[in-house]
Design a protein around this motif. Sequence first.
Motif, PDB file in Angstrom:
ATOM      1  N   GLU A  90      36.071  34.329  66.685  1.00 41.59           N
ATOM      2  CA  GLU A  90      36.589  33.173  65.966  1.00 41.59           C
ATOM      3  C   GLU A  90      35.577  32.697  64.940  1.00 41.59           C
ATOM      4  OE1 GLU A  90      38.288  30.059  68.386  1.00 41.59           O
ATOM      5  OE2 GLU A  90      38.823  31.523  69.933  1.00 41.59           O
ATOM      6  N   GLY A  91      36.102  32.258  63.824  1.00 38.92           N
ATOM      7  CA  GLY A  91      35.244  31.745  62.771  1.00 38.92           C
ATOM      8  C   GLY A  91      35.942  30.647  62.008  1.00 38.92           C
ATOM      9  N   VAL A  92      35.267  30.198  60.975  1.00 38.13           N
ATOM     10  CA  VAL A  92      35.833  29.158  60.126  1.00 38.13           C
ATOM     11  C   VAL A  92      35.464  29.454  58.673  1.00 38.13           C
ATOM     12  CG1 VAL A  92      33.869  27.584  60.407  1.00 38.13           C
ATOM     13  CG2 VAL A  92      36.112  26.666  59.850  1.00 38.13           C
ATOM     14  N   GLY A  93      36.409  29.222  57.789  1.00 38.56           N
ATOM     15  CA  GLY A  93      36.178  29.355  56.356  1.00 38.56           C
ATOM     16  C   GLY A  93      36.259  28.000  55.703  1.00 38.56           C
ATOM     17  N   VAL A 106      32.570  31.847  54.906  1.00 45.35           N
ATOM     18  CA  VAL A 106      33.021  32.096  56.272  1.00 45.35           C
ATOM     19  C   VAL A 106      31.823  32.225  57.192  1.00 45.35           C
ATOM     20  CG1 VAL A 106      34.199  33.766  57.749  1.00 45.35           C
ATOM     21  CG2 VAL A 106      35.162  33.172  55.536  1.00 45.35           C
ATOM     22  N   THR A 107      31.939  31.595  58.359  1.00 46.52           N
ATOM     23  CA  THR A 107      30.904  31.659  59.379  1.00 46.52           C
ATOM     24  C   THR A 107      31.545  31.988  60.718  1.00 46.52           C
ATOM     25  OG1 THR A 107      29.668  29.941  58.222  1.00 46.52           O
ATOM     26  CG2 THR A 107      29.013  30.392  60.467  1.00 46.52           C
ATOM     27  N   PHE A 108      30.888  32.869  61.471  1.00 45.83           N
ATOM     28  CA  PHE A 108      31.291  33.171  62.843  1.00 45.83           C
ATOM     29  C   PHE A 108      30.169  32.678  63.741  1.00 45.83           C
ATOM     30  CE2 PHE A 108      33.676  36.109  60.233  1.00 45.83           C
ATOM     31  CZ  PHE A 108      34.946  35.996  60.771  1.00 45.83           C
ATOM     32  N   LEU A 113      23.308  36.307  64.984  1.00 45.55           N
ATOM     33  CA  LEU A 113      22.724  35.912  63.703  1.00 45.55           C
ATOM     34  C   LEU A 113      23.837  35.330  62.840  1.00 45.55           C
ATOM     35  CD1 LEU A 113      20.344  38.708  62.439  1.00 45.55           C
ATOM     36  CD2 LEU A 113      20.075  36.286  61.975  1.00 45.55           C
ATOM     37  N   PRO A 114      24.208  34.067  63.033  1.00 46.44           N
ATOM     38  CA  PRO A 114      25.294  33.529  62.217  1.00 46.44           C
ATOM     39  C   PRO A 114      24.932  33.566  60.731  1.00 46.44           C
ATOM     40  CG  PRO A 114      24.584  31.937  63.881  1.00 46.44           C
ATOM     41  CD  PRO A 114      23.641  33.095  63.931  1.00 46.44           C
ATOM     42  N   VAL A 115      25.788  34.179  59.956  1.00 49.45           N
ATOM     43  CA  VAL A 115      25.561  34.336  58.526  1.00 49.45           C
ATOM     44  C   VAL A 115      26.740  33.718  57.782  1.00 49.45           C
ATOM     45  CG1 VAL A 115      25.273  36.018  56.665  1.00 49.45           C
ATOM     46  CG2 VAL A 115      24.297  36.483  58.907  1.00 49.45           C
ATOM     47  N   ASP A 116      26.450  32.976  56.738  1.00 54.51           N
ATOM     48  CA  ASP A 116      27.505  32.485  55.860  1.00 54.51           C
ATOM     49  C   ASP A 116      27.835  33.592  54.866  1.00 54.51           C
ATOM     50  OD1 ASP A 116      27.387  30.055  57.129  1.00 54.51           O
ATOM     51  OD2 ASP A 116      26.206  29.076  55.575  1.00 54.51           O
ATOM     52  N   ALA A 117      29.088  33.992  54.841  1.00 49.91           N
ATOM     53  CA  ALA A 117      29.497  35.082  53.964  1.00 49.91           C
ATOM     54  C   ALA A 117      30.593  34.605  53.015  1.00 49.91           C
ATOM     55  CB  ALA A 117      30.005  36.262  54.788  1.00 49.91           C
ATOM     56  N   PRO A 118      30.531  35.037  51.758  1.00 55.90           N
ATOM     57  CA  PRO A 118      31.588  34.692  50.812  1.00 55.90           C
ATOM     58  C   PRO A 118      32.904  35.356  51.223  1.00 55.90           C
ATOM     59  CG  PRO A 118      29.694  35.668  49.696  1.00 55.90           C
ATOM     60  CD  PRO A 118      29.472  35.823  51.155  1.00 55.90           C
ATOM     61  N   TYR A 119      33.977  34.653  51.036  1.00 56.61           N
ATOM     62  CA  TYR A 119      35.327  35.142  51.304  1.00 56.61           C
ATOM     63  C   TYR A 119      36.183  34.629  50.155  1.00 56.61           C
ATOM     64  CZ  TYR A 119      39.739  35.910  53.863  1.00 56.61           C
ATOM     65  OH  TYR A 119      40.995  36.326  54.260  1.00 56.61           O
ATOM     66  N   SER A 134      34.001  40.019  49.062  1.00 52.04           N
ATOM     67  CA  SER A 134      32.773  39.387  49.524  1.00 52.04           C
ATOM     68  C   SER A 134      31.607  40.087  48.851  1.00 52.04           C
ATOM     69  CB  SER A 134      32.645  39.507  51.042  1.00 52.04           C
ATOM     70  OG  SER A 134      31.473  38.879  51.499  1.00 52.04           O
ATOM     71  N   CYS A 135      30.691  39.307  48.290  1.00 50.76           N
ATOM     72  CA  CYS A 135      29.519  39.893  47.650  1.00 50.76           C
ATOM     73  C   CYS A 135      28.371  38.893  47.711  1.00 50.76           C
ATOM     74  CB  CYS A 135      29.815  40.255  46.200  1.00 50.76           C
ATOM     75  SG  CYS A 135      28.474  41.187  45.411  1.00 50.76           S
ATOM     76  N   SER A 136      27.177  39.400  48.057  1.00 51.02           N
ATOM     77  CA  SER A 136      25.968  38.579  48.104  1.00 51.02           C
ATOM     78  C   SER A 136      24.842  39.318  47.398  1.00 51.02           C
ATOM     79  CB  SER A 136      25.556  38.307  49.552  1.00 51.02           C
ATOM     80  OG  SER A 136      26.560  37.588  50.226  1.00 51.02           O
ATOM     81  N   ASN A 137      24.054  38.595  46.629  1.00 53.52           N
ATOM     82  CA  ASN A 137      22.928  39.169  45.892  1.00 53.52           C
ATOM     83  C   ASN A 137      21.651  39.139  46.728  1.00 53.52           C
ATOM     84  OD1 ASN A 137      24.192  39.800  43.370  1.00 53.52           O
ATOM     85  ND2 ASN A 137      24.259  37.617  42.946  1.00 53.52           N
TER      86      ASN A 137
END
Length: 189
Positions: A90-93, A106-108, A113-119, A134-137
């Motif tokens: 389960e997660g939340v956006g 989005v975070t789970f 290691l909870p990571v904030d990821a673009p969605y 999803s993309c992170s630099n």
Amino acid sequence: MLRIYLILIIAASAAMAQVPFLGSCPVVETIPNFDIKKYVGKWYEIEKYFAFFEFGGKCVTAIYSEGENSAINILNKQISALTGVSSSIEGVGKPVVKIEEAKLIVTFPTLPLPVDAPYWILDTDYTSYAVVWSCSNFGVFSMRNVWILAREPKPPVSVLEKAYQVLDKNNISRAYFIRTDQKNCPLEN
């Protein structure tokens, strides 16, 4: 120094489960006037870039529901093709700015290691397909992932063609896509 940097890139890639690319995240367009009420519900994962956390997974689904303060509650499910064991997370956006921009973080929270990821929802017709980006630099590298979702486990070719047009319009490579196995899945997944 370069060796430490590469180790960090590999660790970030595993944690964020994305494909590494040389260069920064490209500019992509999200769907204008995103309507969360139409987007919620069950989606089937049809194709994606490799994601470590889905390794060996089949029958992958995502169920989205409206949360508080414009957030989206997420329930991702899959079955291991190796063991037959089902799992879910389960997660939340949460909107980056406002939900109409179709850009979420989005975070789970249960991950080690909870990571904030673009969605980012690049496009959807709400009834048959959605394309999520999803993309992170990370310095000279970027970690990218793309999902094609559908409202049914085996969408017609015409639905996939709409999704491919969105990818082509945003210059997103289809070369890294892996088809998700949606055969012989339980109805409740």
